[in-house]
Every structure is written in C-alpha cells, then in structure tokens.
Design an enzyme around this catalytic site. Structure first.
Site, short mmCIF file in Angstrom:
data_model
loop_
_atom_site.label_atom_id
_atom_site.label_comp_id
_atom_site.label_asym_id
_atom_site.label_seq_id
_atom_site.Cartn_x
_atom_site.Cartn_y
_atom_site.Cartn_z
N ASP A 34 48.19 42.96 42.05
CA ASP A 34 47.30 43.77 42.90
C ASP A 34 47.77 43.68 44.35
O ASP A 34 48.14 42.60 44.83
CB ASP A 34 45.87 43.20 42.76
CG ASP A 34 44.82 44.16 43.28
OD1 ASP A 34 45.06 45.37 43.32
OD2 ASP A 34 43.71 43.67 43.63
N HIS A 80 36.06 47.82 49.68
CA HIS A 80 36.23 46.52 49.04
C HIS A 80 35.01 45.63 49.31
O HIS A 80 34.62 45.48 50.47
CB HIS A 80 37.46 45.80 49.59
CG HIS A 80 38.75 46.24 48.98
ND1 HIS A 80 39.84 46.63 49.73
CD2 HIS A 80 39.15 46.35 47.69
CE1 HIS A 80 40.84 46.95 48.92
NE2 HIS A 80 40.45 46.79 47.68
N GLY A 81 34.45 45.04 48.29
CA GLY A 81 33.34 44.10 48.46
C GLY A 81 31.99 44.81 48.47
O GLY A 81 31.92 46.04 48.39
N HIS A 84 39.61 51.49 43.82
CA HIS A 84 39.40 50.10 44.24
C HIS A 84 37.97 49.96 44.75
O HIS A 84 37.32 50.95 45.09
CB HIS A 84 40.38 49.73 45.36
CG HIS A 84 41.77 49.53 44.87
ND1 HIS A 84 42.51 48.41 45.18
CD2 HIS A 84 42.57 50.28 44.09
CE1 HIS A 84 43.71 48.49 44.61
NE2 HIS A 84 43.77 49.63 43.95
N GLY A 85 37.52 48.70 44.83
CA GLY A 85 36.23 48.45 45.48
C GLY A 85 35.03 48.89 44.66
O GLY A 85 34.06 49.42 45.20
N ALA A 86 35.07 48.63 43.35
CA ALA A 86 33.99 49.13 42.49
C ALA A 86 32.74 48.26 42.52
O ALA A 86 31.68 48.70 42.07
CB ALA A 86 34.48 49.27 41.05
P1 13P Z 1 35.62 44.86 44.87
O1 13P Z 1 35.72 43.48 45.41
O2 13P Z 1 34.75 45.74 45.68
O3 13P Z 1 35.23 44.87 43.42
O4 13P Z 1 37.10 45.49 44.95
C1 13P Z 1 38.14 44.95 44.15
C2 13P Z 1 39.44 45.59 44.39
O5 13P Z 1 39.52 46.76 44.73
C3 13P Z 1 40.66 44.79 44.20
O6 13P Z 1 41.83 45.48 44.49
#
Ligand code: 13P
Length: 285
Positions: free
Chosen positions: A85, A184-185, A212-214
C-alpha cells in the site's frame, strides 16, 4: 492460498464485473494479519488483500511484516493476496515484487502529472516481470494513513476524469485509486463522495477504480461507489479502532496475571469480526 499471477488480477476484475469490491485491509502486526486471514476463511470464496505496506513497515520492519503476510496468505485455505500500500519508493516496490507480493500500489499522487506517469509506468514494467498487478493514484486524499486526524476532504485535490483516462492509457495500470471526497481515517462529519465525479471517471477509465479511506464511510455511499466502478476498497482505521477497543476492554482482566496472550487474542478476534463485516458489505452479502 496466495493469489499469485493472473489469479490475483482475476479476483479484482471479477469483483469489478460483479459490482463487488476486493477489501484491502492494512496490517501492522501478527494479530491484524491473523484476524484478516480468519475473516477470509470464515467467508469462503471471497478473496481479500492483506496490505502489508510502506507505512506499517516503519513499525514492524519490512522483512518481518512482508514474510508474516506472505506466509500467512500461503498457508491459508482462503484466497488471500498480499499488496503493497502507498509506496513511493522503487527499491521498496522491487523488494516486495521479488518477495512474491501479488500487487503493489505506487503512490505518485504528490508528484507533478508527468513524474507520476513516469514512476507509475516504471512500476508497471517491473511488476509485469513478477506477474503482479499495479494500482496507481491520481488526485490527493486528505487525512493520515496511520491515525485519525478528523481531516476534511476539502483540503484534497480531486481526480479529474479526463486526466485519469490519460494517466491510465500512459501508464498501463490495472487499477486506479481516485480522490472523490474520500478521506483517510475517521472524520467529524460523515463523508459525502462526489458521485458525479466518480461516474465521470468511470465513464472515461477502462480499469477498476480503488477507493481509499473507507473507514466510517456511510453504507449507502459505499454502495454508490461500488455501483460506479469501485472494485477495491481500502480499510484501516476501522480495524485499528476495533483492535484497540477490544484490547482496552480486555486489559483489566489480563493485567493481574500479566496475561498478554488473552489481550492479543482479544485484539485479533475483534479484527476478524470487523474484517468479516467489511467483506460482507463489499460482496453484497
Ligand atoms: P481508512 O483508514 O480510512 O480506512 O483508509 C485506509 C486506506 O485508505 C489505506 O490506504
């Protein structure tokens, strides 16, 4: 088993064709790897990706985390890919490809367009020699990969559909990570994706899209993303939170006897449960 060679890419394209998504779960340690493999085994026929990536390498060490993920995937009865990643480093990408990673994400999203294209194209060239598929990224996400900072999407640069088409054509990537309001997060306010932009990207781009960032994304937003060509979804903070909450709850009982195993097991089981939930969401179950 490890999803090596064309089988790995097929898991992605099959998800794309079915309106489903492959979960890409970020791991930092033994228990997160074990929890994800347990979730995959509890949901037969639904492939998952363990993302033993660039940022967690700083915690666990590259060689150790890499081996842990690859060995766990190979030993599992489930279909498990191991994915790098967010890497910006060709040496790191090459080391992971040589070790047997089934896919890599090259993150040139911070670079000017032409430099992002050059870095991504070189990654694709190297990955082809190892039978691995490649995710590129265009557009920048707000937030932090390892901690939730309550970022807002407005600080990020969204992906432009026409430029995305050019990027994919010039690089040959197999999947494209997009910035459409995702963060993210966890965030203070629920995230609302720019679904029109996502539809526009899908119309222009012939490969599966990656979100990303789900973590914390409302379920209906996730469904809408899957309906618009998103076939890989990255999850990290949600698993971290589940792990930490479980460890926190188990701590008072574990402390008197210094029962560290009980503590780590509680974390692992919580990750398995959270990952299972995500797998079900992403495969329409
Ligand atoms: P989250 O931390 O929001 O789930 O994002 C994870 C991510 O996109 C890792 O590349």
């Amino acid at each position: 088993m490890l999803q090596t060679g064309p089988a790995g890419l097929k898991a992605l394209t099959k998800a794309y064709d079915n309106g489903h998504a492959l979960p890409g779960f970020v791991v930092y340690n033994l228990e997160t790897v074990q929890g994800i493999v347990a979730a995959a085994e509890a949901n037969p026929g639904r492939p998952v990706l363990i993302q033993a990536g660039s940022s967690p390498f700083k915690h666990a060490g590259r060689e150790a985390l890499m081996r842990l993920a690859l060995d766990a995937a190979a030993a599992s009865t489930a279909s498990v890919g191991v994915h790098l990643d967010h890497s910006r480093d060709l040496d790191e990408i090459t080391a992971c490809l040589e070790a047997g990673y089934t896919s890599v994400m090259v993150d040139g999203s911070h670079l000017p367009f032409a430099e992002n294209v050059a870095l991504t194209r070189e990654t694709v060239r190297r990955a082809r020699d190892h039978g691995a598929w490649v995710e590129g990224e265009l557009g920048a996400l707000a937030g932090d990969e390892d901690v939730s900072v309550n970022a807002s999407a407005s600080t990020a640069a969204m992906t432009d559909p026409a430029q995305a088409a050019e990027f994919v054509a010039e690089t040959g990537v197999d999947a494209l990570a997009v910035a459409v309001g995702n963060v993210h997060g966890f965030t203070a306010e629920p995230v609302r994706l720019d679904l029109e932009r996502l539809s526009g990207i899908r119309a222009e781009v012939p490969v599966p899209l990656v979100l990303h960032g789900a973590s914390g994304l409302p379920a209906e937003q996730l469904r809408a993303a899957l309906a618009r060509g998103v076939a890989k979804v990255n999850v990290n903070a949600e698993l971290r939170r589940a792990y930490l909450q479980a460890v926190g709850t188990a701590l008072p009982a574990a402390l008197p006897g210094s029962d560290a195993v009980a503590l780590w097991s509680a974390g692992r089981d919580a990750v398995a449960e959270a990952a299972s939930r995500v797998i079900n969401q992403l495969t329409g179950a």
